[in-house]
Design a protein around this motif. Structure first.
Motif, PDB file in Angstrom:
ATOM      1  N   LEU A 170      76.614 -18.375 -42.490  1.00  0.00           N
ATOM      2  CA  LEU A 170      77.074 -19.574 -41.447  1.00  0.00           C
ATOM      3  C   LEU A 170      76.444 -20.299 -42.527  1.00  0.00           C
ATOM      4  N   ASP A 171      75.679 -20.545 -43.845  1.00  0.00           N
ATOM      5  CA  ASP A 171      74.808 -21.674 -44.299  1.00  0.00           C
ATOM      6  C   ASP A 171      75.769 -21.631 -45.078  1.00  0.00           C
ATOM      7  N   GLU A 172      76.087 -20.401 -46.050  1.00  0.00           N
ATOM      8  CA  GLU A 172      76.694 -20.315 -46.985  1.00  0.00           C
ATOM      9  C   GLU A 172      78.482 -21.406 -46.833  1.00  0.00           C
ATOM     10  N   LEU A 173      79.044 -20.781 -45.282  1.00  0.00           N
ATOM     11  CA  LEU A 173      80.858 -21.254 -44.977  1.00  0.00           C
ATOM     12  C   LEU A 173      80.474 -22.593 -44.930  1.00  0.00           C
ATOM     13  N   THR A 174      79.501 -23.200 -44.139  1.00  0.00           N
ATOM     14  CA  THR A 174      78.939 -25.029 -44.164  1.00  0.00           C
ATOM     15  C   THR A 174      78.865 -25.570 -45.548  1.00  0.00           C
ATOM     16  N   GLU A 175      77.870 -24.675 -45.837  1.00  0.00           N
ATOM     17  CA  GLU A 175      77.959 -25.383 -47.645  1.00  0.00           C
ATOM     18  C   GLU A 175      79.454 -25.818 -48.259  1.00  0.00           C
ATOM     19  N   GLN A 365      85.806 -23.589 -35.519  1.00  0.00           N
ATOM     20  CA  GLN A 365      85.505 -22.216 -35.363  1.00  0.00           C
ATOM     21  C   GLN A 365      83.466 -22.406 -36.152  1.00  0.00           C
ATOM     22  N   ILE A 366      83.228 -23.183 -37.445  1.00  0.00           N
ATOM     23  CA  ILE A 366      82.023 -23.076 -37.406  1.00  0.00           C
ATOM     24  C   ILE A 366      80.732 -23.722 -36.558  1.00  0.00           C
ATOM     25  N   LEU A 371      76.447 -22.088 -32.026  1.00  0.00           N
ATOM     26  CA  LEU A 371      76.345 -21.952 -30.848  1.00  0.00           C
ATOM     27  C   LEU A 371      76.043 -20.251 -30.239  1.00  0.00           C
ATOM     28  N   GLU A 372      76.889 -19.571 -31.016  1.00  0.00           N
ATOM     29  CA  GLU A 372      77.169 -18.697 -30.645  1.00  0.00           C
ATOM     30  C   GLU A 372      75.369 -17.292 -31.436  1.00  0.00           C
ATOM     31  N   LEU A 373      75.167 -18.167 -32.747  1.00  0.00           N
ATOM     32  CA  LEU A 373      73.804 -17.953 -33.678  1.00  0.00           C
ATOM     33  C   LEU A 373      72.545 -18.084 -32.500  1.00  0.00           C
ATOM     34  N   CYS A 374      72.866 -19.344 -31.826  1.00  0.00           N
ATOM     35  CA  CYS A 374      71.813 -19.942 -31.880  1.00  0.00           C
ATOM     36  C   CYS A 374      71.174 -20.703 -33.238  1.00  0.00           C
ATOM     37  N   GLU A 375      72.063 -20.752 -33.974  1.00  0.00           N
ATOM     38  CA  GLU A 375      71.343 -21.919 -35.542  1.00  0.00           C
ATOM     39  C   GLU A 375      72.147 -22.547 -36.150  1.00  0.00           C
ATOM     40  N   VAL A 376      71.760 -23.257 -36.763  1.00  0.00           N
ATOM     41  CA  VAL A 376      72.121 -24.432 -36.828  1.00  0.00           C
ATOM     42  C   VAL A 376      72.141 -24.512 -38.688  1.00  0.00           C
ATOM     43  N   PRO A 377      73.465 -24.945 -39.427  1.00  0.00           N
ATOM     44  CA  PRO A 377      73.715 -24.572 -40.693  1.00  0.00           C
ATOM     45  C   PRO A 377      72.309 -25.698 -40.904  1.00  0.00           C
TER      46      PRO A 377
END
Length: 490
Positions: A170-175, A365-366, A371-377
């Motif tokens: 997710l971090d790479e996608l958002t970045e 989608q992001i 929310l599904e992974l409970c992780e903030v980019p």
């Protein structure tokens, strides 16, 4: 002012040739006799100077005279003494004080008549702000209907599935997505560079510049009638521009918008952001960075904290539905963005507002994946912190209030989650909670407290005790419990 310890004369004058940043000059002639009580004389003089500063805040005080053994800088530390040469034998008895550092250079001259004090020539060394301050180069983006359509077309032809397939997490996608949006905006939106000078007036717009140029052209041609007409038109437009600007400032303060209020305060006080180029400011930035990050690693103290097993939460009878963010919700919150500064990710609110239809699918989608992974980019958690002093005299790092400039996309996600949480926690909130609730304020809390107090005091033989508690950095010091480890309870 005249007494046995002090003689002082205040003169307010406005020289014709004077720096524009000073409204007037107040000359204070002082004489303190050798046998006077120095501490009492300086205290009286300091009180008079403080009263004069309150009455004339835009004026500059020049305090000069025969001080003998007195030193005004001890009573008023912000005033600097400019006479560095001996004025009587090898002693410096005559002083000159101003709040402007290095305002004068003193040169001794011959004594006047039979005086035992020599004359002092004060040579001005102060440079006007107009001459000392360099013009600032500003670059702004020119948003037009044509450039907005070009940017929208760029995002419409973008295949977002390529970014999803190439990203590992997710971090790479958002970045990648945010960097691509900033890149497209820099290409499609042209920029305009202009100079701003220290003496520029905020109400002096392009129309007034054209009128002033017309007046100067008429003066060069020697047409007296046209010159007078251009001058009268320019004066009328200047008065109208001032009224319009004053009305706009009033509207900014009247509106419940912190951004507009802050802009108005900076315009009125002529606030300039200090340059962080000096070593002192760099060290202060490092100290503040460590101070604001001190809560990242929780510090446990075994002597004050007891280890207890974590009690599982009670499952409600009807659990709330899982939060699922739709494209329409993202599109709606993007369109409500206002034009303000972008966050550290470089995505501007204007881009999100203009291209809400094109950017809503990828960000929905992001958001749902986050929310599904409970992780903030990680790029959404970065912030640029501006430290604003809480008080005039700084005694420690806690005297700075951090104002964080965060990602606009993260703010949009927070709005969507907040609306979801309000629907769940609304019926569970205490009726006496006034903070973070709509249509409730401090006035409501005060009125409710007074109602309970007065209602209780109506009964004879009763009294009221009130306890006020203020927790320093309350939200930052809360250590969230870890589901895999026992909680720490006091």
């Amino acid at each position: 002012m005249c007494c046995s310890d002090l003689e002082a004369l205040f003169i307010d004058c406005k020289p014709f040739y004077s720096p524009r940043e000073f409204c007037s000059f107040i000359l204070v002639s002082v004489y303190i006799p050798p046998q006077a009580n120095v501490s009492l004389a300086l205290q009286k003089l300091a009180d008079q100077i403080a009263d004069t500063e309150q009455k004339h805040p835009d004026s500059v005080l020049i305090i000069l005279g025969d001080f003998n053994r007195a030193n005004l800088s001890r009573e008023l530390p912000k005033y600097s003494q400019h006479v560095t040469c001996p004025t009587r034998d090898s002693n410096t008895l005559d002083h000159c004080y101003t709040v402007i550092k290095d305002a004068y250079h003193s040169v001794p001259r011959a004594a006047l008549g039979l005086s035992d004090h020599c004359l002092v020539h004060l040579i001005p060394t102060y440079r006007q702000k107009l001459k000392s301050a360099k013009p600032v180069v500003k670059t702004v983006k020119r948003w037009t209907n044509e450039t907005e359509r070009v940017l929208q077309a760029c995002f419409e032809w973008t295949d977002w599935s390529v970014f999803e397939a190439a990203a590992n997490d997710l971090d790479e996608l958002t970045e990648t997505v945010t960097s691509y949006i900033s890149f497209c905006e820099d290409i499609c939106i042209p920029t305009r560079t202009y100079l701003t000078f220290n003496n520029d007036k905020p109400w002096f717009r392009a129309k007034l510049r054209h009128l002033r140029q017309a007046k100067e052209d008429a003066n060069r041609k020697g047409d007296r009638v046209l010159y007078n007409q251009a001058g009268n038109t320019l004066n009328k437009e200047i008065r109208a521009a001032k009224r319009t600007y004053a009305k706009r400032l009033e509207d900014q303060f009247a509106s419940n918008d912190p951004t507009s209020v802050w802009k108005g305060l900076k315009a009125i006080t002529n606030y300039k952001t200090p340059s962080p180029s000096t070593e002192v400011n760099q060290q202060l930035a490092e100290d503040l960075n460590e101070f604001y990050c001190r809560f990242e690693t929780p510090h446990t103290r075994s002597d004050h904290l007891l280890t207890q097993p974590l009690t599982p939460p009670t499952n409600p009878s009807s659990p709330p539905p899982a939060l699922q963010i739709s494209e329409e919700d993202v599109r709606h919150v993007f369109r409500k963005n206002k034009r303000r500064a972008p966050g550290p990710d470089g995505v501007t609110p204007a881009c999100l507002k203009t291209c809400a239809d094109q950017l809503a699918p990828i960000f929905s989608q992001i958001f749902n994946r986050s929310l599904e992974l409970c992780e903030v980019p990680s790029c959404f958690k970065r912030s640029t912190i501006i430290s604003v002093p809480k008080k005039p005299k700084i005694t420690g790092l806690n005297d700075y209030r951090p104002v964080a400039l965060t990602s606009v996309i993260m703010k949009s996600l927070e709005k969507l989650v907040l609306a979801y949480l309000k629907d769940i926690t609304g019926p569970l909130l205490d009726p006496l909670q006034f903070a973070y609730r709509a249509n409730r304020s401090v006035d409501d809390a005060v009125n409710m407290g007074l109602h309970f107090i007065l209602q209780h005091l109506d009964r004879p033989g009763t009294y009221v005790r009130i306890l006020f508690v203020d927790f320093s950095s309350a939200f930052n010091t809360i250590i969230p419990p870890d589901q895999t480890k026992p909680a720490l309870c006091s």
